[in-house]
Every structure is written in structure tokens, then in C-alpha cells.
Enzyme design. Structure first.
Site, mmCIF file in Angstrom:
data_model
loop_
_atom_site.group_PDB
_atom_site.id
_atom_site.type_symbol
_atom_site.label_atom_id
_atom_site.label_comp_id
_atom_site.label_asym_id
_atom_site.label_seq_id
_atom_site.Cartn_x
_atom_site.Cartn_y
_atom_site.Cartn_z
ATOM 1 N N ARG A 63 0.826 -1.215 0.000
ATOM 2 C CA ARG A 63 0.000 0.000 0.000
ATOM 3 C C ARG A 63 0.851 1.252 0.000
ATOM 4 O O ARG A 63 0.409 2.312 -0.468
ATOM 5 C CB ARG A 63 -0.977 -0.027 1.189
ATOM 6 C CG ARG A 63 -2.073 -1.073 1.015
ATOM 7 C CD ARG A 63 -3.032 -1.075 2.189
ATOM 8 N NE ARG A 63 -2.405 -1.409 3.443
ATOM 9 C CZ ARG A 63 -2.132 -2.655 3.838
ATOM 10 N NH1 ARG A 63 -2.453 -3.674 3.079
ATOM 11 N NH2 ARG A 63 -1.538 -2.874 4.995
ATOM 12 N N GLU A 100 5.910 -9.912 15.694
ATOM 13 C CA GLU A 100 5.399 -10.497 16.930
ATOM 14 C C GLU A 100 5.796 -11.981 17.001
ATOM 15 O O GLU A 100 6.271 -12.467 18.013
ATOM 16 C CB GLU A 100 3.880 -10.346 16.961
ATOM 17 C CG GLU A 100 3.308 -10.463 18.340
ATOM 18 C CD GLU A 100 1.789 -10.324 18.319
ATOM 19 O OE1 GLU A 100 1.185 -10.638 19.337
ATOM 20 O OE2 GLU A 100 1.238 -9.928 17.269
#
Ligand code: AMP
Length: 176
Positions: A63, A100
Site C-alpha cells: 500500500r 510479533e
């Protein structure tokens, strides 16, 4: 500058639990589909860097590309794609960063930026800052000079600004 964040927020859709449980995804496609909002977003993200001698604008896959390309044209700068590992066809410099769970790697063509280049880094979202920080390290490693970051939106509660160094950082919309 006119505060656009109210009506722009109405064009950023919250998608709970996408792409996985617990993530609140910010969907910018309604904003991109609105010509006034799209143009205003590009203009606002360009403005703080207009007189900063930017030579290259990096867009981060995917994006980031959509915004970085018109920002680059607006600044009279070149556009440079930073892509996920294995997508760029020529020789690359790679930079890994931790997520993560596990690790991700971004790549840039070796000749895309170099000594003397002043580089603006553009993406849609500043979340934890891991992605943007990795791109700034990449720019440093290649001998170019990162000038700043420009984002459509910032998830301030994730503390990304604390991880991306003290370069000038612009975000049009902030979620506290
Ligand atoms: P981070 O490295 O945590 O700052 O994440 C930034 C990158 O992940 C950007 O390229 C974003 O496109 C994407 N991203 C992270 N969190 C979100 C979110 N909540 N909504 C949309 N995109 C996100």
C-alpha cells in the site's frame, strides 16, 4: 493547515480481526476511491517535505506504493520500491526485522539509492514502527540520508514513534 482528519477517518474502515484475530485492520480503500480525499492525502503527506531536497521517495510494499508514487511526482523526486523478499529482479540489499512471531525481510535494489541521496520513506500505516525502522536502516546502510517518514495514519497506542528514531515524522490521521 486545514484539519482533514475528521472526514478522512470516515473514509478509513476498521476491520476487526483481519488478517488474524486481535488485529484491527485499517482499510484505506474507501479513502483511495474518493478523488478529493486521495488528492488531499497526497498533498498533505508531501507538504512537510517540499523544501527538504528529497531526491528519492521509498514506498513500502504494497500500500505504500500507492501513496509514494504520487508523492514522488509531486516532489520532483524518483520513486523507489522496497519489496518483500524475492520480488525484486536484480541485486538487492536485504534488511530483516522481527515481528510479533518470527521475522520478515524487506529488499531494495542495490543501485536504487546511494551516497548523496536524500530519501523520504512513505507507507500507509505506522503501527509498531518495525517496518519503517528497518527501511531507515536500509537507507543508512546504502550510504544515503533518510530525511523523514510520511504516513497516512498512525496507531499511536502502539508506540511506533519511539522505534523509528528522531527523523521528521508526519502522519495525517492519528488514533490515540
Ligand atoms: P509496523 O511495522 O508494525 O509499524 O507495521 C507497519 C506495516 O504493517 C505497514 O506496512 C502497514 O501497511 C501494515 N500494518 C500494520 N498494522 C496495520 C493495521 N492495523 N492496519 C493496516 N495495516 C497495518
Amino acid at each position: 493547515m486545514e484539519d482533514r482528519s475528521g472526514w478522512l477517518k470516515d473514509l478509513i474502515r476498521d476491520i476487526p480481526d483481519f488478517p488474524r484475530p486481535g488485529v484491527g485492520f485499517k482499510d484505506i480503500t474507501p479513502l483511495l476511491a474518493d478523488p478529493k480525499a486521495f488528492a488531499g492525502t497526497v498533498e498533505a503527506m508531501t507538504e512537510p517535505f517540499r523544501d527538504r531536497g528529497v531526491d528519492k521517495v521509498i514506498g513500502i510494499e504494497a500500500r505504500g506504493f500507492i501513496i509514494a508514487a504520487p508523492v514522488a511526482l509531486d516532489l520532483g523526486a524518483g520513486f523507489v520500491p522496497v519489496r518483500k523478499a524475492g520480488k525484486l529482479p536484480w541485486e538487492v540489499h536485504a534488511e530483516s526485522y522481527s515481528l510479533e512471531y518470527g521475522e520478515d525481510t524487506l529488499e531494495v535494489h542495490l543501485d536504487a539509492v546511494g551516497p548523496g541521496d536524500r530519501v523520504l520513506i512513505v507507507d500507509d500505516v505506522l503501527a509498531t514502527g518495525g517496518t519503517a525502522a528497518a527501511v531507515a536502516r536500509m537507507v543508512d546502510h546504502m550510504g544515503a540520508e533518510p530525511v523523514g517518514y510520511s504516513f497516512i495514519l498512525e496507531l499511536a497506542f502502539l508506540g511506533g514513534r519511539g522505534r523509528i528514531g528522531n527523523l521528521d515524522t508526519f502522519s495525517l490521521v492519528t488514533y490515540e
